[in-house]
Design a protein around this motif. Structure first.
Motif, PDB file in Angstrom:
ATOM      1  N   GLU A 192      33.422  37.516  36.707  1.00 50.15           N
ATOM      2  CA  GLU A 192      32.141  37.026  38.199  1.00 50.15           C
ATOM      3  C   GLU A 192      32.952  38.497  39.750  1.00 50.15           C
ATOM      4  O   GLU A 192      33.850  37.641  39.507  1.00 50.15           O
ATOM      5  N   VAL A 193      32.354  38.821  40.329  1.00 49.53           N
ATOM      6  CA  VAL A 193      32.726  39.491  41.167  1.00 49.53           C
ATOM      7  C   VAL A 193      32.765  39.037  42.672  1.00 49.53           C
ATOM      8  O   VAL A 193      30.953  38.101  43.270  1.00 49.53           O
ATOM      9  N   LEU A 240      38.233  47.532  39.679  1.00 48.88           N
ATOM     10  CA  LEU A 240      38.407  47.080  38.778  1.00 48.88           C
ATOM     11  C   LEU A 240      37.517  47.230  37.165  1.00 48.88           C
ATOM     12  O   LEU A 240      38.643  46.922  36.155  1.00 48.88           O
ATOM     13  N   GLU A 241      36.751  47.879  37.503  1.00 45.48           N
ATOM     14  CA  GLU A 241      36.539  48.884  36.148  1.00 45.48           C
ATOM     15  C   GLU A 241      37.575  49.670  35.116  1.00 45.48           C
ATOM     16  O   GLU A 241      37.669  49.678  34.315  1.00 45.48           O
ATOM     17  N   ALA A 242      37.929  50.178  36.465  1.00 44.63           N
ATOM     18  CA  ALA A 242      39.532  51.587  36.185  1.00 44.63           C
ATOM     19  C   ALA A 242      41.096  50.413  35.191  1.00 44.63           C
ATOM     20  O   ALA A 242      41.227  50.106  34.446  1.00 44.63           O
ATOM     21  N   ALA A 243      40.704  49.599  35.912  1.00 43.55           N
ATOM     22  CA  ALA A 243      41.963  48.711  35.478  1.00 43.55           C
ATOM     23  C   ALA A 243      41.868  47.146  34.016  1.00 43.55           C
ATOM     24  O   ALA A 243      42.437  47.360  33.267  1.00 43.55           O
ATOM     25  N   PRO A 294      27.051  36.622  34.898  1.00 45.02           N
ATOM     26  CA  PRO A 294      28.307  37.443  35.539  1.00 45.02           C
ATOM     27  C   PRO A 294      27.397  38.511  35.689  1.00 45.02           C
ATOM     28  O   PRO A 294      26.712  39.506  35.243  1.00 45.02           O
ATOM     29  N   ASP A 295      28.811  39.026  35.997  1.00 44.28           N
ATOM     30  CA  ASP A 295      28.296  41.250  36.772  1.00 44.28           C
ATOM     31  C   ASP A 295      29.572  41.784  35.513  1.00 44.28           C
ATOM     32  O   ASP A 295      29.161  42.796  35.893  1.00 44.28           O
ATOM     33  N   ILE A 337      42.875  41.143  39.643  1.00 48.50           N
ATOM     34  CA  ILE A 337      42.400  42.387  39.821  1.00 48.50           C
ATOM     35  C   ILE A 337      41.776  42.317  40.166  1.00 48.50           C
ATOM     36  O   ILE A 337      41.304  41.139  41.378  1.00 48.50           O
ATOM     37  N   PRO A 338      42.230  42.845  42.388  1.00 47.94           N
ATOM     38  CA  PRO A 338      40.973  42.120  43.491  1.00 47.94           C
ATOM     39  C   PRO A 338      39.583  42.684  43.044  1.00 47.94           C
ATOM     40  O   PRO A 338      39.063  43.626  42.592  1.00 47.94           O
TER      41      PRO A 338
END
Length: 152
Positions: free
Chosen positions: A76-77, A88-91, A108-109, A133-134
């Motif tokens: 969840e973000v 986030l997706e790249a990391a 969740p996301d 991760i931020p």
């Protein structure tokens, strides 16, 4: 796949056999679907060109590669700005342990499928690569007990 490409019964039969054994020779595939080899090969190539068949690959036993623990992870973000989500997706995409990664509707996301050696490796993965991760607000981990049906 183009919405204009219509699959007929023979195309579906070809796909059925190739999904079960992508290493079938054209001659054997043609025999199974009731065609001679040249038209069968033309159909397979058309299916590839239309994007219906997107590739061929080997299925590898995770145990044999030292990654016997599969963990299904929900994330969840806590943000909604595009730049943070893209970061986030790249990391997460860059993590070799992540073998499947999906953004879904609702909460969740995100859903991930993660392969690691054992619980200690998963703890290291989660604490050093995911929770830092931020934008990550919550991580829910569910180790797989038993695979009942898997189709790729």
């Amino acid at each position: 796949m183009s919405n204009e490409y219509e699959l007929d019964a023979v195309d579906r039969e070809i796909l059925f056999h190739l999904q079960r054994d992508g290493r079938l020779t054209n001659v054997e595939l043609a025999r199974r679907v009731g065609l001679t080899p040249p038209p069968c090969l033309r159909r397979v190539r058309r299916l590839e060109e239309a994007g219906v068949i997107t590739g061929y690959r080997a299925r590898v036993d995770p145990e044999a590669t030292g990654r016997g623990l599969e963990v299904l992870v929900s994330i969840e973000v806590s943000v909604s700005d595009l730049r943070t989500l893209e970061g986030l997706e790249a990391a997460i995409s860059a993590c070799e342990e992540v073998v499947e990664f999906r953004r879904v509707f609702g909460a969740p996301d995100y859903h991930l499928r993660v392969l690691v050696a054992d619980y200690a490796a998963y703890e290291t993965f989660q604490t050093t690569k995911i929770i830092c991760i931020p934008g990550v607000a919550r991580v829910i981990s569910q180790p797989t007990m038993k695979k009942i049906k898997v189709t790729d």
